[in-house]
Design an enzyme around this catalytic site. Structure first.
Site, PDB file in Angstrom:
ATOM      1  CB  SER A  15      89.288 -40.987  29.956  1.00  0.00           C
ATOM      2  OG  SER A  15      89.445 -42.029  29.032  1.00  0.00           O
ATOM      3  N   GLY A  16      88.506 -38.109  30.397  1.00  0.00           N
ATOM      4  CA  GLY A  16      88.591 -36.908  31.240  1.00  0.00           C
ATOM      5  C   GLY A  16      87.270 -36.164  31.307  1.00  0.00           C
ATOM      6  CD  GLU A  35      82.318 -37.921  21.999  1.00  0.00           C
ATOM      7  OE1 GLU A  35      83.040 -37.491  22.914  1.00  0.00           O
ATOM      8  OE2 GLU A  35      82.762 -38.162  20.843  1.00  0.00           O
ATOM      9  CB  THR A  42      90.871 -42.255  22.645  1.00  0.00           C
ATOM     10  OG1 THR A  42      90.720 -41.028  21.939  1.00  0.00           O
ATOM     11  CG2 THR A  42      91.980 -43.079  22.014  1.00  0.00           C
ATOM     12  CB  CYS A  43      90.028 -44.997  27.002  1.00  0.00           C
ATOM     13  SG  CYS A  43      90.251 -46.382  28.106  1.00  0.00           S
ATOM     14  CB  CYS A  48      92.671 -48.625  27.250  1.00  0.00           C
ATOM     15  SG  CYS A  48      92.787 -46.848  27.418  1.00  0.00           S
ATOM     16  CE  LYS A  51      96.317 -51.569  25.011  1.00  0.00           C
ATOM     17  NZ  LYS A  51      97.129 -50.390  25.169  1.00  0.00           N
ATOM     18  CB  ALA A 115      80.720 -28.444  21.353  1.00  0.00           C
ATOM     19  N   GLY A 175     108.044 -46.711  17.319  1.00  0.00           N
ATOM     20  CA  GLY A 175     108.797 -47.414  18.352  1.00  0.00           C
ATOM     21  C   GLY A 175     108.202 -47.211  19.727  1.00  0.00           C
ATOM     22  CE1 TYR A 177      99.708 -47.079  24.702  1.00  0.00           C
ATOM     23  CE2 TYR A 177     100.999 -45.074  24.644  1.00  0.00           C
ATOM     24  CZ  TYR A 177      99.773 -45.699  24.717  1.00  0.00           C
ATOM     25  OH  TYR A 177      98.629 -44.957  24.796  1.00  0.00           O
ATOM     26  CD  GLU A 181      99.981 -51.330  24.045  1.00  0.00           C
ATOM     27  OE1 GLU A 181     100.040 -51.337  25.280  1.00  0.00           O
ATOM     28  OE2 GLU A 181      99.180 -50.601  23.424  1.00  0.00           O
ATOM     29  N   GLY A 265     102.802 -41.342  16.782  1.00  0.00           N
ATOM     30  CA  GLY A 265     102.475 -40.212  17.635  1.00  0.00           C
ATOM     31  C   GLY A 265     101.050 -39.733  17.432  1.00  0.00           C
ATOM     32  CB  ALA A 344     101.001 -52.027  31.834  1.00  0.00           C
ATOM     33  CG  HIS A 439     108.233 -70.166  46.203  1.00  0.00           C
ATOM     34  ND1 HIS A 439     109.179 -69.730  45.314  1.00  0.00           N
ATOM     35  CD2 HIS A 439     108.297 -71.527  46.228  1.00  0.00           C
ATOM     36  CE1 HIS A 439     109.815 -70.783  44.822  1.00  0.00           C
ATOM     37  NE2 HIS A 439     109.301 -71.885  45.362  1.00  0.00           N
ATOM     38  CD  GLU A 444     109.292 -66.480  44.552  1.00  0.00           C
ATOM     39  OE1 GLU A 444     109.494 -66.633  45.769  1.00  0.00           O
ATOM     40  OE2 GLU A 444     109.070 -67.438  43.781  1.00  0.00           O
TER      41      GLU A 444
HETATM   42  C1  FAD Z   1      95.683 -47.391  20.526  1.00  0.00           C
HETATM   43  C2  FAD Z   1      95.663 -46.744  21.899  1.00  0.00           C
HETATM   44  C3  FAD Z   1      95.844 -47.518  23.012  1.00  0.00           C
HETATM   45  C4  FAD Z   1      95.818 -46.940  24.273  1.00  0.00           C
HETATM   46  N1  FAD Z   1      96.021 -47.753  25.358  1.00  0.00           N
HETATM   47  C5  FAD Z   1      96.009 -47.211  26.586  1.00  0.00           C
HETATM   48  C6  FAD Z   1      96.169 -48.044  27.732  1.00  0.00           C
HETATM   49  O1  FAD Z   1      96.349 -49.267  27.624  1.00  0.00           O
HETATM   50  N2  FAD Z   1      96.128 -47.470  28.947  1.00  0.00           N
HETATM   51  C7  FAD Z   1      95.938 -46.112  29.110  1.00  0.00           C
HETATM   52  O2  FAD Z   1      95.898 -45.641  30.235  1.00  0.00           O
HETATM   53  N3  FAD Z   1      95.798 -45.302  28.045  1.00  0.00           N
HETATM   54  C8  FAD Z   1      95.806 -45.825  26.790  1.00  0.00           C
HETATM   55  N4  FAD Z   1      95.621 -45.006  25.701  1.00  0.00           N
HETATM   56  C9  FAD Z   1      95.483 -43.559  25.922  1.00  0.00           C
HETATM   57  C10 FAD Z   1      94.060 -43.182  26.343  1.00  0.00           C
HETATM   58  O3  FAD Z   1      93.136 -43.725  25.425  1.00  0.00           O
HETATM   59  C11 FAD Z   1      93.937 -41.676  26.402  1.00  0.00           C
HETATM   60  O4  FAD Z   1      94.946 -41.165  27.238  1.00  0.00           O
HETATM   61  C12 FAD Z   1      92.588 -41.235  26.949  1.00  0.00           C
HETATM   62  O5  FAD Z   1      91.541 -41.742  26.168  1.00  0.00           O
HETATM   63  C13 FAD Z   1      92.526 -39.703  26.998  1.00  0.00           C
HETATM   64  O6  FAD Z   1      91.260 -39.300  27.417  1.00  0.00           O
HETATM   65  P1  FAD Z   1      90.713 -37.865  27.025  1.00  0.00           P
HETATM   66  O7  FAD Z   1      89.457 -37.676  27.804  1.00  0.00           O
HETATM   67  O8  FAD Z   1      91.769 -36.864  27.137  1.00  0.00           O
HETATM   68  O9  FAD Z   1      90.385 -37.941  25.454  1.00  0.00           O
HETATM   69  P2  FAD Z   1      89.557 -38.958  24.606  1.00  0.00           P
HETATM   70  O10 FAD Z   1      89.300 -40.223  25.308  1.00  0.00           O
HETATM   71  O11 FAD Z   1      90.238 -39.030  23.294  1.00  0.00           O
HETATM   72  O12 FAD Z   1      88.141 -38.249  24.422  1.00  0.00           O
HETATM   73  C14 FAD Z   1      87.972 -37.097  23.685  1.00  0.00           C
HETATM   74  C15 FAD Z   1      86.555 -37.090  23.150  1.00  0.00           C
HETATM   75  O13 FAD Z   1      86.250 -35.798  22.666  1.00  0.00           O
HETATM   76  C16 FAD Z   1      85.444 -35.918  21.516  1.00  0.00           C
HETATM   77  N5  FAD Z   1      85.531 -34.650  20.786  1.00  0.00           N
HETATM   78  C17 FAD Z   1      86.654 -34.106  20.233  1.00  0.00           C
HETATM   79  N6  FAD Z   1      86.362 -32.895  19.716  1.00  0.00           N
HETATM   80  C18 FAD Z   1      85.048 -32.673  19.973  1.00  0.00           C
HETATM   81  C19 FAD Z   1      84.176 -31.577  19.708  1.00  0.00           C
HETATM   82  N7  FAD Z   1      84.610 -30.464  19.113  1.00  0.00           N
HETATM   83  N8  FAD Z   1      82.877 -31.674  20.088  1.00  0.00           N
HETATM   84  C20 FAD Z   1      82.415 -32.811  20.698  1.00  0.00           C
HETATM   85  N9  FAD Z   1      83.213 -33.844  20.984  1.00  0.00           N
HETATM   86  C21 FAD Z   1      84.518 -33.789  20.640  1.00  0.00           C
HETATM   87  C22 FAD Z   1      86.051 -37.121  20.801  1.00  0.00           C
HETATM   88  O14 FAD Z   1      85.138 -37.681  19.875  1.00  0.00           O
HETATM   89  C23 FAD Z   1      86.355 -38.033  21.967  1.00  0.00           C
HETATM   90  O15 FAD Z   1      85.288 -38.909  22.252  1.00  0.00           O
HETATM   91  C24 FAD Z   1      95.613 -45.545  24.423  1.00  0.00           C
HETATM   92  C25 FAD Z   1      95.419 -44.754  23.290  1.00  0.00           C
HETATM   93  C26 FAD Z   1      95.433 -45.338  22.039  1.00  0.00           C
HETATM   94  C27 FAD Z   1      95.218 -44.470  20.824  1.00  0.00           C
END
Ligand code: FAD
Length: 453
Positions: A15-16, A35, A42-43, A48, A51, A115, A175, A177, A181, A265, A344, A439, A444
């Site tokens: 995402s970031g 990547e 992850t998302c 997300c 899930k 990387a 315990g 989210y 879930e 965690g 949520a 309503h 509401e």
């Molecule tokens: C089960 C679960 C459910 C979730 N549900 C929600 C939700 O409903 N709503 C919500 O807002 N958030 C949710 N989250 C949290 C959300 O997924 C994360 O906050 C978000 O993905 C973080 O984004 P990020 O860019 O920091 O990392 P990530 O999305 O984890 O991306 C990091 C990427 O870096 C890559 N990477 C790592 N090391 C290297 C490397 N050395 N070289 C190349 N690539 C590399 C990984 O493969 C990965 O693709 C959930 C998380 C989980 C585990």
């Protein structure tokens, strides 16, 4: 000729990382992103999106049984787990493709592989060294499975998305989210589900009423929750038991199950990245330490998202990534306001929350008013489900400002999103009261709560 191969090199296309890379490229920077596993991070792949798809699937089961109260006669429904997993995978592949197109369409060079950092301006990927003016660490996090005896038999959320078979019995540990879930998902899909939690209150980082109420609702639906409990060991069960695993709890209780899922965690994904040798300071848990501008102790290295271990949510990682791109290649010096981030939980029932818990509001503001209601919604008057809704407002007595809006009930996330805007605007209880309700809805109630408790 510029000194570096790229202006920005992003490690991690989650995402970031994707958001920062796209925006930086849009602002004219020469950007590459590496990547190692899956586009969208992850998302999209194990968070997300899958899930929420599983959560929809789990809700259908209950909806089908509730439909009877509305006159629908449905033959005994059968659930097809492989079909759900295959359909989910297809959707994720589509999204992976969308992410690839978003990046390449913005002119970002997409590099496959892991990387690692060589120094303040150099990364290594597949034996090749690449230089960049700035490096962004966006490597996310990874689930933690504690080292109990037999932990190798347990899974984390990562594997839960790819189980070849739906277990008949499941034991979820945690315990937070993700734990609640997945407990709701398994239970909703017909799995005999137990939640094992060492604490006394679920989702304890939120308003205390939410966790207590949620636990009650989940138990009413048939989920077994063992509080103040923990796993001592996990063993393969004898074949004649008819289950895959035998779990012994710390108090000696023994449970037969087919699947143990830890949701206890996540750790920042920084191991083996070469950060320390490049001079990047890390917290004890491995999180990259950054300032308000997401700059690390090495001025050319930035970090966003789960790897900085602030607020582990996709929209937060997106906002952080955007701010880094803007501040490096645009003209804005915007910072991120971490107050009033709505969130949520897609348990059954859902939880939605924004702003301060009652306890936090008391601590910060002293005198507060609390408005709370619990009720059975109109919908369930005909289903006989007995499911209840909790809605709660926390208000500063002096200024009348609404400090917290909390809810357990259907579509809580959809409802709270709008109230998050009101909180951002500093809405007062008086303004809530002056708002006409829609309503008949559940939402509401938030504008008709009159008596403080
Ligand atoms: C089960 C679960 C459910 C979730 N549900 C929600 C939700 O409903 N709503 C919500 O807002 N958030 C949710 N989250 C949290 C959300 O997924 C994360 O906050 C978000 O993905 C973080 O984004 P990020 O860019 O920091 O990392 P990530 O999305 O984890 O991306 C990091 C990427 O870096 C890559 N990477 C790592 N090391 C290297 C490397 N050395 N070289 C190349 N690539 C590399 C990984 O493969 C990965 O693709 C959930 C998380 C989980 C585990």
């Amino acid at each position: 000729m510029t000194q570096y191969d790229y202006d920005l090199f992003t490690i991690g296309a989650g995402s970031g990382g994707v958001r920062a890379s796209r925006y930086a490229a849009r602002l004219g920077a020469r950007v590459a992103v590496a990547e190692e596993r899956y586009l969208g991070g992850t998302c999209v792949n194990v968070g997300c999106i899958p899930k929420k798809l599983f959560s929809y699937a789990a809700h259908y089961g209950e909806d089908i049984s509730h439909a009877e109260g509305y006159g629908w006669r449905v033959a005994r429904p059968a659930f097809d787990w492989p079909a759900l997993v295959a359909n989910k995978n297809r959707e994720i592949e589509r999204l992976n493709d969308v992410y690839a197109k978003l990046l390449t369409g913005a002119g970002v060079a997409l590099l496959d592989g892991r990387a690692t950092l060589v120094d303040a301006h150099t990364v290594e990927l597949g034996g090749r060294r690449i230089s960049a003016r700035y490096i962004l660490i966006a490597t996310g996090g990874w689930p933690l499975v504690p080292s109990v005896s037999g932990a190798e038999h347990a899974i984390s959320s990562n594997e839960a998305f790819h189980l070849s078979q739906l277990p008949r019995r499941a034991l979820v540990v945690g315990g937070g989210y993700i734990a609640v879930e997945f407990t709701s998902i398994f239970h909703g899909l017909g799995v005999d589900t137990t939640l094992v939690y060492r604490g006394e209150r679920l989702i304890k980082e939120f308003d205390a009423d939410l966790g207590v109420f949620l636990a009650g609702q989940m138990q009413n639906k048939g989920v077994r929750i063992l509080f103040r409990s923990n796993i001592k060991c996990i063993e393969r069960a004898a074949p004649e038991t008819g289950c895959a695993l035998q779990v012994t709890l710390a108090d000696g209780m023994s449970l037969a199950t087919d699947c143990v899922m830890y949701a206890t965690g996540r750790a920042p994904n920084t191991r083996g990245l070469g950060l320390e040798s490049a001079g990047v300071n890390l917290a004890e848990n491995g999180a990259v330490l950054v300032d308000a501008n997401f700059q690390s102790s090495v001025p050319s290295i930035y970090a966003v998202g789960d790897v900085i271990d602030r607020v582990l949510l996709t929209p937060v990682a997106l906002a952080e990534g955007m701010i880094v791109a803007e501040s490096l290649f645009g003209d804005s010096g915007r910072s991120l306001d971490y107050e009033n981030i709505p969130t949520a939980i897609f348990s059954n029932p859902n939880v939605g929350t924004v702003g301060m818990s009652e306890a936090k509001a008391r601590e910060r503001h002293g005198e507060i008013d609390v408005f709370r209601t619990t009720f059975g919604s109109l919908r369930h008057q005909l289903t006989g489900s007995g499911e209840k809704v909790l809605m709660k407002l926390v208000v500063d007595k002096k200024t009348e400002r609404v400090l917290g809006v909390h809810m357990v009930g259907p579509d809580a996330g959809e409802i709270i999103q709008g109230f998050a805007v009101a909180l951002k605007c500093g809405a007062t209880k008086r303004q809530f009261d002056a708002t006409i309700g829609i309503h008949p809805t559940i939402a509401e109630e938030f504008v008709t709560l009159r008596e403080a408790v």
